[in-house]
Design an enzyme around this catalytic site. Structure first.
Site, mmCIF file in Angstrom:
data_model
loop_
_atom_site.group_PDB
_atom_site.id
_atom_site.type_symbol
_atom_site.label_atom_id
_atom_site.label_comp_id
_atom_site.label_asym_id
_atom_site.label_seq_id
_atom_site.Cartn_x
_atom_site.Cartn_y
_atom_site.Cartn_z
ATOM 1 C CG HIS A 199 -2.134 -0.857 1.048
ATOM 2 N ND1 HIS A 199 -3.416 -0.360 0.969
ATOM 3 C CD2 HIS A 199 -2.259 -2.199 0.932
ATOM 4 C CE1 HIS A 199 -4.273 -1.348 0.818
ATOM 5 N NE2 HIS A 199 -3.596 -2.478 0.805
ATOM 6 C CG ASP A 222 -4.568 2.884 1.943
ATOM 7 O OD1 ASP A 222 -5.716 2.408 1.945
ATOM 8 O OD2 ASP A 222 -3.599 2.296 1.428
#
Length: 453
Positions: free
Chosen positions: A23, A120
């Site tokens: 990520h 995120d």
């Protein structure tokens, strides 16, 4: 939240990364490109020390300062095999407060209040932070378009599927446009979880309700890969922007090839090698490792294996001494998948790996573990036709031999390579400077961020 001597205007953007899996890397790649395009902006990148050590060591970034936030682990906690999910849960407990403290530190050290939040997409709570601070929230979804859509449609899916019925899970998702070749069993397990209060399931459930409020939702993909799904997401989210593949749109300097993988590939015939990597988060259980080793030895197909573990202890000695392959602890995956000798990629189906395989024009053989991986690989096989899954979803000797034969030596394999080559061309076209759809979307993103602050 304010600095000791706040200025009347700000060019300061705080970036909140999810420190697990793959990520943080794409998020830093995006921030690096934003920084290059708008030198007046200053970025504070917040993640755990372990994650920051990993991504900042491989990517040199100017005008981006790292800030380490706590990982939530008890003092003296010992990492170990099988503890990955527990480590993630411990991090999520109290993550919001740790990020708030981290942003206070960043504002103080940078001498400038924060004018925009980029995070995120998992972090639904950043939307509430942004609302409280009266700044914009830009969320990056690091997986593919179909996993994003099913998370947004989580409530609808749970109305149509009996979560306690295996029969119900095996029915095609006919009620979702474009999902007739996908079953409930192919969805991320959190979608149909009986326990919505577990840390990660709760995180994703809340995300599905907060993302439509974001100033902009970004995805590391390109519009042409799944136009029907793109249209649905575009109608559900504000400023939904495909800004990928980031490895093409904003390529990083080539990583070092300390184990001479590319040199070894130079000596192999075209489309002959199977590259094997199941990511850095989870690994195959022992019986599947043995089955894969037996299949590779019997097939005599050259292989390059990025193996996270101790091959001397975990793999059969006969495979190590076979001379048909190369086993390394780490490999420059993006470069490997663009090498002409690689004919197949055996993968866990993480989105970064799927994208890199498409960018390199390499068909996939899938063995998913968790999260979005099953849906990614079912899309690869059933929707795009650019790979095959292993029978039963697990590694068996017969299943691997069959999959290798299909991809490397059959008419179906030839058609699969043709289809992935088409997607490869679309991916590169989307990232073309100024004219590509992802390049145009990046320009729009830059306007959103600068206007927000």
């Amino acid at each position: 939240m304010s600095a000791s001597n706040p200025q009347p205007t700000t060019n300061h953007v705080a970036v909140l990364a999810f420190p697990f899996g793959s990520h943080a890397g794409p998020l830093l790649t995006l921030v690096r490109k934003l920084s290059d395009a708008a030198p007046h902006l200053r970025f504070s990148f917040l993640s755990t020390a372990k994650s920051n050590d990993s991504v900042f060591s491989s990517i040199g970034v100017d005008r981006v300062k790292r800030f380490d936030v706590g990982d939530g682990l008890p003092e003296g906690y010992v990492y170990g095999q099988g503890k990955q999910l527990k480590v993630m849960e411990l991090f999520l407990e109290g993550a919001e407060e740790r990020f708030k403290k981290g942003m206070e530190t960043a504002a103080s050290e940078m001498g400038e209040e924060i004018g925009c939040l980029i995070s995120d997409a998992f972090y639904w709570f950043v939307g509430e932070m942004a609302e409280e601070m009266k700044v914009g929230w830009v969320a990056l979804w690091t997986s593919g378009p179909r996993p994003l859509l099913v998370h947004l449609c989580m409530d609808l899916i749970r109305k149509h599927i009996d979560i306690n019925s295996c029969e119900s899970r095996e029915k095609p998702l006919e009620f979702l446009p474009g999902f007739s070749s996908i079953q409930g069993a192919d969805l991320p397990e959190e979608i149909l979880s009986p326990n919505l209060d577990s840390p990660f399931t709760n995180l994703l459930n809340k995300m599905s309700h907060h993302l439509p409020k974001a100033t902009s939702v970004l995805i590391n993909s390109f519009e042409q890969i799944d136009s029907q799904i793109h249209d649905q997401l575009n109608s559900s989210l504000q400023n939904y922007l495909n800004i990928g593949p980031l490895t093409v749109l904003s390529p990083s300097p080539p990583p070092s090839d300390d184990h001479n993988c590319l040199l070894w590939l130079d000596n192999q015939p075209p489309n002959s090698v199977v590259y094997i990597s199941f990511g850095g988060f989870l690994s195959l259980p022992p019986h599947e490792l043995t089955a894969l080793a037996d299949a590779l030895q019997e097939s005599q197909i050259p292989f390059l294996w990025s193996f996270r573990g101790n091959p001397e202890e975990e793999l059969p000695k006969r495979l190590l001494e076979s001379g048909k392959g190369k086993i390394v602890p780490w490999a420059p995956q993006g470069q490997i998948l663009m090498h002409s000798s690689v004919g197949a990629f055996m993968t866990h189906g993480g989105w970064n790996s799927v994208l890199e395989s498409i960018v390199g024009g390499v068909p996939m053989i899938g063995r998913p573990f968790l999260g979005d991986q099953r849906l990614n690989l079912k899309t690869v096989e059933n929707v795009w036709g650019i790979g095959v899954g292993l029978e039963g979803g697990f590694v068996t000797k017969s299943g691997v031999l069959k999959a290798l034969g299909l991809v490397l030596d059959s008419e179906k394999g030839k058609l699969t390579r043709e289809k992935v080559e088409i997607l490869r061309g679309l991916a590169h076209k989307a990232a073309e400077s100024t004219t590509g759809s992802s390049s145009r979307n990046f320009i729009r993103l830059l306007e959103i961020v600068t206007r927000s602050i």
